[in-house]
Design an enzyme around this catalytic site. Structure first.
Site: not given
Ligand SMILES: Cc1cc2nc3c(=O)[nH]c(=O)nc-3n(C[C@H](O)[C@H](O)[C@H](O)COP(=O)(O)O)c2cc1C
Length: 312
Positions: A49, A74-75, A136, A197, A272
């Site tokens: 994270k 939107a954490i 960010c 992405i 993810g």
């Molecule tokens: C709950 C949640 C928290 C995430 N937190 C971060 C983060 O802290 N930093 C980051 O670069 N991406 C974060 N992401 C994005 C994921 O790393 C990833 O790029 C994105 O979800 C697309 O992949 P997926 O479809 O396999 O989830 C987060 C995604 C989710 C769903």
């Protein structure tokens, strides 16, 4: 290679990985919860994270909302801050032999530099690379997201590269006019590779109350809904910069998804949202990739990279 039949090892931007299946940032925390399900040292690498200079509580709830074939979140970069991460999370990852790609985030290029330096000073034995989360807001420039502009993306990556010597992956967003332009900028700044992405900005509304489903109004869309977009981005960047290592990410659930990302030009992938559905997913994908490669007559996972065959 002990219980696999083909060679799954890849070298991602100078990071030697036993297999190309990684966890994506924000969906695996720092691995403590997952250790109940899976030996975390078997995962290609853990992208943790995003870590910031100071602790962040994140945004108020509701912070997650399920959508067709995906979810919005939107954490707000909730994390304990770099000092607490070094004290509480790094020792666990070290003890369990994990390969860690530390995701870093910040409000300014200086924040990124600071966090990168602290992490590597404390964890150079365990942290094999950095992922720079450029999605960010830049507080020094009207809150504009770093990843949406070539100059701010360049400035952050440059600052991090000056500070540390481990491989640096710049994580980009598809919410831009030309992801290739941003990729060029981070390469010029010294990035060793890119992660493609991050989530796509989206929205959902409760039709009865009229309120957005997320407190923040907008949130990041993830899951299989974004996979075609992610693949398109990987392909475009690979076509423009064929030597640039790419960590593909977005909606990966099955081995056929992994094969698509490798063919589009990714060297490895990170998973993810599917982690929330199936905590065994990385082990399953590693096994299934091995079987897929055997059944298609391959001896090495790298043989697939960039092998998409155009119609014309
Ligand atoms: C709950 C949640 C928290 C995430 N937190 C971060 C983060 O802290 N930093 C980051 O670069 N991406 C974060 N992401 C994005 C994921 O790393 C990833 O790029 C994105 O979800 C697309 O992949 P997926 O479809 O396999 O989830 C987060 C995604 C989710 C769903």
């Amino acid at each position: 290679m002990s219980d696999t039949q083909v060679n799954l090892a890849v070298n991602l931007a100078g990071i030697a990985l036993p297999n190309p299946i990684l966890t994506a940032s924000g969906c695996f925390a720092s691995g403590k919860e997952a250790q109940r399900f899976i030996d975390i040292d078997t995962i290609g690498a853990i992208v943790v994270k995003s870590i910031t200079r100071k602790p962040r509580n994140g945004l108020p709830t509701p912070r997650m909302h399920e959508t067709p074939s995906g979810m919005l979140n939107a954490i707000g970069l909730q994390n304990p801050g770099v000092d607490a991460w070094i004290e509480h999370d790094l020792p666990f990852l070290r003890e369990h032999g994990a390969r860690v790609i530390a995701s870093i985030a910040g409000d300014s290029a200086e924040d990124f530099r600071y966090v990168a330096g602290k992490l590597l000073a404390a964890g150079a034995d365990t942290i094999v690379g950095l992922e720079v989360n450029l999605s960010c807001p830049n507080v020094e420039n009207r809150g504009l997201v770093f990843a949406c502009h070539t100059d701010s993306s360049y400035a952050v990556v440059r600052a991090v590269r000056h500070e540390v010597s481990v491989p640096v992956l710049a994580k980009l967003t598809s919410d831009v006019t030309s992801i290739v332009d941003i990729a060029h900028a981070v390469v010029d700044a010294g990035a060793h590779g890119v992660t493609l992405i991050n989530t796509l900005l989206g929205m959902a509304i409760d039709p009865e109350t009229g309120r957005p489903e997320l407190y923040n109004t907008y949130g990041g869309l993830s899951g299989p809904a974004i996979r075609p977009v992610a693949l398109r981005n990987v392909h475009q960047v690979h076509q423009a910069l064929p030597d640039l290592p790419i960590l593909g990410c977005g909606g990966i659930q099955t081995v056929t998804d992994v094969v698509q990302f490798l063919r589009a030009g990714a060297t490895a992938v990170s998973v993810g949202t599917q982690q929330f559905v199936d905590p065994f997913v990385t082990a399953r994908l590693t096994r299934d990739l091995d079987a897929w490669l055997v059944s298609h007559g391959h001896s090495h996972a790298t043989e697939l990279i960039g092998t998409v065959t155009p119609w014309r």
